[in-house]
Motif scaffolding. Structure first.
Motif, PDB file in Angstrom:
ATOM      1  N   GLU A  18     -11.939  -2.070  10.401  1.00  0.00           N
ATOM      2  CA  GLU A  18     -10.626  -2.719  10.441  1.00  0.00           C
ATOM      3  C   GLU A  18     -10.263  -3.273   9.071  1.00  0.00           C
ATOM      4  O   GLU A  18      -9.101  -3.181   8.633  1.00  0.00           O
ATOM      5  CB  GLU A  18     -10.653  -3.837  11.479  1.00  0.00           C
ATOM      6  CG  GLU A  18      -9.341  -4.587  11.633  1.00  0.00           C
ATOM      7  CD  GLU A  18      -8.195  -3.718  12.133  1.00  0.00           C
ATOM      8  OE1 GLU A  18      -7.030  -4.097  11.920  1.00  0.00           O
ATOM      9  OE2 GLU A  18      -8.471  -2.641  12.715  1.00  0.00           O
ATOM     10  N   ALA A  19     -11.251  -3.845   8.386  1.00  0.00           N
ATOM     11  CA  ALA A  19     -10.991  -4.354   7.030  1.00  0.00           C
ATOM     12  C   ALA A  19     -10.622  -3.214   6.083  1.00  0.00           C
ATOM     13  O   ALA A  19      -9.718  -3.370   5.244  1.00  0.00           O
ATOM     14  CB  ALA A  19     -12.208  -5.108   6.515  1.00  0.00           C
ATOM     15  N   ARG A  62      -9.191  -0.455   6.972  1.00  0.00           N
ATOM     16  CA  ARG A  62      -7.835  -0.018   7.321  1.00  0.00           C
ATOM     17  C   ARG A  62      -6.802  -0.939   6.683  1.00  0.00           C
ATOM     18  O   ARG A  62      -5.798  -0.469   6.108  1.00  0.00           O
ATOM     19  CB  ARG A  62      -7.665  -0.017   8.842  1.00  0.00           C
ATOM     20  CG  ARG A  62      -6.316   0.520   9.310  1.00  0.00           C
ATOM     21  CD  ARG A  62      -6.085   0.222  10.766  1.00  0.00           C
ATOM     22  NE  ARG A  62      -5.967  -1.204  11.004  1.00  0.00           N
ATOM     23  CZ  ARG A  62      -4.852  -1.891  10.780  1.00  0.00           C
ATOM     24  NH1 ARG A  62      -3.771  -1.304  10.312  1.00  0.00           N
ATOM     25  NH2 ARG A  62      -4.810  -3.189  11.035  1.00  0.00           N
ATOM     26  N   ARG A  63      -7.045  -2.256   6.773  1.00  0.00           N
ATOM     27  CA  ARG A  63      -6.097  -3.191   6.154  1.00  0.00           C
ATOM     28  C   ARG A  63      -6.047  -2.992   4.644  1.00  0.00           C
ATOM     29  O   ARG A  63      -4.972  -3.012   4.038  1.00  0.00           O
ATOM     30  CB  ARG A  63      -6.504  -4.631   6.496  1.00  0.00           C
ATOM     31  CG  ARG A  63      -6.341  -4.991   7.958  1.00  0.00           C
ATOM     32  CD  ARG A  63      -6.467  -6.496   8.156  1.00  0.00           C
ATOM     33  NE  ARG A  63      -7.772  -6.983   7.747  1.00  0.00           N
ATOM     34  CZ  ARG A  63      -8.803  -7.130   8.587  1.00  0.00           C
ATOM     35  NH1 ARG A  63      -8.659  -6.814   9.866  1.00  0.00           N
ATOM     36  NH2 ARG A  63      -9.965  -7.584   8.161  1.00  0.00           N
ATOM     37  N   ASP A  64      -7.233  -2.811   4.040  1.00  0.00           N
ATOM     38  CA  ASP A  64      -7.268  -2.588   2.592  1.00  0.00           C
ATOM     39  C   ASP A  64      -6.553  -1.296   2.223  1.00  0.00           C
ATOM     40  O   ASP A  64      -5.869  -1.227   1.192  1.00  0.00           O
ATOM     41  CB  ASP A  64      -8.717  -2.536   2.105  1.00  0.00           C
ATOM     42  CG  ASP A  64      -9.406  -3.889   2.188  1.00  0.00           C
ATOM     43  OD1 ASP A  64      -8.694  -4.903   2.327  1.00  0.00           O
ATOM     44  OD2 ASP A  64     -10.654  -3.921   2.140  1.00  0.00           O
ATOM     45  N   VAL A 123      -4.042   0.204   3.829  1.00  0.00           N
ATOM     46  CA  VAL A 123      -2.588   0.018   3.906  1.00  0.00           C
ATOM     47  C   VAL A 123      -2.101  -0.788   2.707  1.00  0.00           C
ATOM     48  O   VAL A 123      -1.085  -0.455   2.080  1.00  0.00           O
ATOM     49  CB  VAL A 123      -2.213  -0.679   5.229  1.00  0.00           C
ATOM     50  CG1 VAL A 123      -0.734  -1.032   5.249  1.00  0.00           C
ATOM     51  CG2 VAL A 123      -2.551   0.220   6.413  1.00  0.00           C
ATOM     52  N   ALA A 124      -2.844  -1.856   2.374  1.00  0.00           N
ATOM     53  CA  ALA A 124      -2.444  -2.682   1.233  1.00  0.00           C
ATOM     54  C   ALA A 124      -2.519  -1.888  -0.073  1.00  0.00           C
ATOM     55  O   ALA A 124      -1.626  -2.002  -0.931  1.00  0.00           O
ATOM     56  CB  ALA A 124      -3.330  -3.927   1.158  1.00  0.00           C
TER      57      ALA A 124
END
Length: 448
Positions: A204-205, A207-209, A211-212
């Motif tokens: 999940e981290a 994935r967030r990274d 997208v960012a």
């Protein structure tokens, strides 16, 4: 009437008949004497057998049922059969209990049972690892005396267990992330279920990274394009400035195009569940092509040497292999300062095909090496942008090698350079000595 009553009645009737016979033929004294003695002996025998039965019932042991004649033989036989049936049932329950415990032990989830005083009744091996417990040592200990994390104590005492508790820095090395959920059951008892969600949280981290990072990587060229377009639209500019602005916009648009192309390539590799083709790829010719590409990209700024065994053959998808090997070569050129040396090698050793790229660049610190194949991960972001990298090359390399069951091994030393080495498995490697060696350029011509 059951057998025991029937046999008891038969014995008494037999004694009465014998006593009656003696009474008639010998005399009343003889008959009554015989009857009294027989009943007394019968009573003593019964008392003896009752004492034996009492000992058996007081300390039962399988296989130690006594034997006797007559009525008591029937009693002991039925008792033996009852004990045997009871033992069979106990063994079945023990087997079910053992299988149940084995199933819980094999589960990837931690299971911990608490009594009504929150004392540990039992836990499996996974729960021991998650909480750092010892099942034998910590049984009957209060869970709050062993797990003193404030968030866990609060979660246990507030008795609102709808949502699981996420605890970080758990496990032997204090690096795991554990999900804990309590389920009440029985008479004020609790079942504590734990699960290691480190990989899920890391994914999940990532994935967030991702997208960012995508947003950040596209934001910079879009900002540049927008600024120059507004300038050209709103302000009078000379023809020379206009051309310079257009050239800069073209550079940024090409950068966005490379990012999108690499993203599409990654998406294709990840979504393709089919194994790569088994085409015979002459890697010697492929490597020679990559050497020429490296020279063109270097433009004489580096010393490029090549040691290529032309007989090496691989089974796989040529386009994917070209992409993976090409990314390693282009990275070496981009991240090696002017005047540095780059060595490209291809060999066949112990049944394995080995491709390596070594450089004398700035090197990579050990803490960065495990994360090099992450999308958009860069050791030095500013330098990566200056060299035109998208931050996706090594991620593509990772997926291509995974599809071909190959290993990427990275060794590096800060200030001395890096070596990226690919080892292909024996089932995809081959060698054809008759292959014609590709014509490679003389590396001395390209010394800076």
């Amino acid at each position: 009437m059951n057998v025991i009553w029937a046999r008891s009645a038969a014995i008494l009737v037999s004694l009465a008949v014998i006593a009656a016979g003696l009474y008639v033929f010998v005399g009343p004294v003889a008959g009554l004497t015989f009857l009294c003695i027989a009943l007394f002996l019968q009573l003593c025998y019964y008392l003896f057998q009752i004492n034996r039965l009492w000992k058996v019932l007081d300390a039962p042991a399988y296989g130690e049922i006594p034997s006797a004649l007559g009525l008591w033989g029937e009693v002991y036989y039925r008792l033996h059969r009852l004990v045997k049936r009871w033992r069979t049932q106990v063994l079945q329950v023990e087997q079910q209990h053992t299988r149940f415990i084995q199933a819980i032990q094999a589960s990837p989830y931690g299971v911990l049972m608490l009594d009504d005083a929150d004392q540990i009744e039992w836990c499996n091996g996974v729960a021991e690892q998650h909480f750092g417990l010892n099942a034998r040592r910590d049984v009957r200990q209060r869970i709050t005396h062993l797990i003193r994390r404030p968030e866990f104590i609060q979660y246990l005492t507030r008795e609102r267990y709808d949502e699981p508790l996420v605890m970080r820095d758990m496990g032997e090395h204090k690096r795991n992330i554990t999900s804990v959920q309590i389920l009440p059951y029985g008479e004020s008892r609790k079942l504590v279920l734990t699960q290691d969600i480190t990989k899920v949280e890391n994914t999940e981290a990532m994935r967030r990274d991702f997208v960012a990072n995508v947003s950040h990587e596209l934001k910079t060229p879009l900002t540049v394009l927008t600024g120059f377009l507004e300038t050209v639209r709103d302000l009078p500019v000379s023809e020379e400035d206009r051309r310079r602005y257009v050239d800069l916009m073209l550079v940024q648009s090409m950068r966005m195009q490379r990012i999108v192309e690499d993203l599409l390539a990654l998406a294709k590799l990840e979504s393709d569940v089919q194994p790569p083709t088994q085409d015979r790829v002459h890697v010697g010719a492929l490597a020679a092509h990559l050497v020429h590409d490296a020279e063109a990209l270097s433009q004489g700024r580096h010393q490029i040497a090549a040691e290529i065994d032309a007989g090496v053959v691989l089974r796989g998808a040529e386009s994917e292999l070209l992409s993976a090997l090409g990314n390693l070569v282009s990275n070496a050129v981009r991240y090696t300062p002017d005047g540095g040396r780059i060595a490209i090698r291809l060999s066949y050793t112990d049944g394995h095909s080995v491709f390596s790229v070594s450089d004398t660049g700035l090197g990579i610190a050990p803490e960065h090496i495990p994360r090099l194949t992450e999308r958009f991960y860069r050791v030095d972001r500013s330098r990566s942008r200056d060299t035109g990298g998208t931050g996706l090359g090594l991620a593509i390399v990772k997926h291509v090698l995974s599809r071909h069951h190959a290993d990427l091994r990275v060794t590096s030393e800060v200030g001395r350079g890096s070596t990226f080495r690919i080892v292909f498995p024996t089932d995809r490697s081959g060698y054809e000595p008759a292959a014609v060696a590709p014509q490679l350029p003389d590396p001395r011509r390209h010394a800076a």
